[in-house]
Write an enzyme that holds these catalytic residues in place. Sequence first.
Site, PDB file in Angstrom:
ATOM      1  N   TYR A 253       7.211   9.264  16.714  1.00  0.00           N
ATOM      2  CA  TYR A 253       7.335   9.066  15.352  1.00  0.00           C
ATOM      3  C   TYR A 253       8.711   9.745  14.850  1.00  0.00           C
ATOM      4  O   TYR A 253       9.529   9.265  14.242  1.00  0.00           O
ATOM      5  CB  TYR A 253       6.340   9.660  14.279  1.00  0.00           C
ATOM      6  CG  TYR A 253       6.276   9.577  12.941  1.00  0.00           C
ATOM      7  CD1 TYR A 253       5.803   8.289  12.499  1.00  0.00           C
ATOM      8  CD2 TYR A 253       6.737  10.333  12.196  1.00  0.00           C
ATOM      9  CE1 TYR A 253       5.784   8.009  11.020  1.00  0.00           C
ATOM     10  CE2 TYR A 253       6.673  10.151  10.792  1.00  0.00           C
ATOM     11  CZ  TYR A 253       6.295   9.020  10.291  1.00  0.00           C
ATOM     12  OH  TYR A 253       6.124   8.810   8.789  1.00  0.00           O
TER      13      TYR A 253
ATOM     14  N   LYS B 181      12.162   8.039  13.322  1.00  0.00           N
ATOM     15  CA  LYS B 181      12.550   8.409  12.012  1.00  0.00           C
ATOM     16  C   LYS B 181      14.024   9.118  12.233  1.00  0.00           C
ATOM     17  O   LYS B 181      14.722   8.830  11.150  1.00  0.00           O
ATOM     18  CB  LYS B 181      11.675   9.406  11.321  1.00  0.00           C
ATOM     19  CG  LYS B 181      10.336   8.546  11.119  1.00  0.00           C
ATOM     20  CD  LYS B 181      10.463   7.727  10.096  1.00  0.00           C
ATOM     21  CE  LYS B 181       9.177   6.769   9.509  1.00  0.00           C
ATOM     22  NZ  LYS B 181       9.230   5.794   8.776  1.00  0.00           N
TER      23      LYS B 181
ATOM     24  N   GLY C 219       5.897   1.583   8.243  1.00  0.00           N
ATOM     25  CA  GLY C 219       5.949   2.613   9.463  1.00  0.00           C
ATOM     26  C   GLY C 219       4.640   2.929   9.702  1.00  0.00           C
ATOM     27  O   GLY C 219       3.641   2.761   9.146  1.00  0.00           O
TER      28      GLY C 219
ATOM     29  N   ARG D 265       0.762  -1.250  -0.082  1.00  0.00           N
ATOM     30  CA  ARG D 265       0.020  -0.090   0.000  1.00  0.00           C
ATOM     31  C   ARG D 265       0.826   1.441  -0.210  1.00  0.00           C
ATOM     32  O   ARG D 265       1.944   1.203   0.430  1.00  0.00           O
ATOM     33  CB  ARG D 265      -0.807   0.260   1.167  1.00  0.00           C
ATOM     34  CG  ARG D 265      -1.851  -1.308   1.424  1.00  0.00           C
ATOM     35  CD  ARG D 265      -3.067  -0.844   2.391  1.00  0.00           C
ATOM     36  NE  ARG D 265      -2.509  -1.085   3.695  1.00  0.00           N
ATOM     37  CZ  ARG D 265      -2.573  -0.086   4.605  1.00  0.00           C
ATOM     38  NH1 ARG D 265      -3.389   1.036   4.433  1.00  0.00           N
ATOM     39  NH2 ARG D 265      -2.054  -0.025   5.622  1.00  0.00           N
TER      40      ARG D 265
END
Length: 240
Positions: free
Chosen positions: A147, A151, A84, A12
Site C-alpha cells: 500500500y 501511494k 483504493g 462509499r
Amino acid sequence: MGRTAIVTGGSRGIGAAIAKALKEAGHQVAATYGGNDEAAAKFTDETGIKTFKFDVGDYDACKKGVAEVEDAMGGVGILVNNAGITRDAPFHKMTPEQWHDVINTNLTGVFNMTHNVWNGMREREFGRIVTISSINGQKGQFAQANYAASKAGDLGFTKSLAQEGAKKGITVNAVCPGYIATDMVMAVPEKVRESIIAQIPVGRLGEAEEIARCVAFLTSDDAGFITGATISANGGQYFA
Ligand code: CAA
C-alpha cells in the site's frame, strides 16, 4: 462553472463525501465503483449522483467507462482518483497476489483513469486531477509495503504529470489523508486502531468531509496556480 467530474470509488467512504462535495460545488458528478451494487444503489437514491461500475485496474474497462460518462455528461474536466484497497500483511507473510492487487488498483488504476481523460483535457485546455494518496505513502507503515509503495508511487506520478499538464491548463495534485473514520480504517484491529489514534495530535480520526473539502478546493477554477502539490490532512500525525 459546472464541469463533468469523475470520482473513482465514489459511492462509499471518502469518495462518496468527495462526490457529494463536487455536486454541491455545481459539477455534474459520475461516481465509479468496483463491486458493491447495493451501496451504489443506496448512494444514488440518497444523492441523485449517477454511478458507473467498472474495475479501475482494467485499462479497457476504464476506457469504456470514461466513454460512457462522456456520452452521458460531456467531456471530463475533473478526475478524482480515489479508488483504493488494502491487503495488509507483514512482509514475510505478504503474497505476490497481495502485492499485485494493491499496486494494480491503487497505482496502475490511477494511470488507467488518467490516461483515458488526459487527451480530452489537453484538447479542451482545462483539467483538474486530484489523486488520493495517503499518509502511509509519505511515512511508510508496518504491514503495508504494498500500500505504501502504491501511494508513494501516486505522488511521483502526480509531480511528473503536473509538469506535463501545466501548459495545457491541467493541474495535477494529491491529497494525503491520515486515518479517516471509514470502513478501511475500521477494519484495522481495534487495539491497533486505538494505538494509532493515540499518535494523532488532534486526538481523533478524521472525517471524510474534511478530505472532500480539500478536493473541492483543488478542483475549483480558483486553484489554477496550484499544481504538483500535496495537501496533507492528517491531524498533525506526520509533517511531510
Ligand atoms: N509496529 C511494530 N510492530 C507491529 C505493528 C506496528 N505498527 N503492528 C503489529 N506489530 C507486530 C505485532 O506486535 C506482532 O508482533 P509479535 O509477533 O512480536 O507478537 C507482529 O507485528 C504481528 O504479527 P501477527 O502474526 O499478529 O501479524 P498478522 O499477520 O496477524 O497481521 C496486521 C496483523 C495485518 C499487521 C494487523 O496488525 C493490522 O492490520 N495492522 C494495521 C496496519 C495498518 O495500520 N493499516 C492501515 C490501514 S488504514 C489505511 O491504510 C488508510 C490510510 O491510508 C491511512
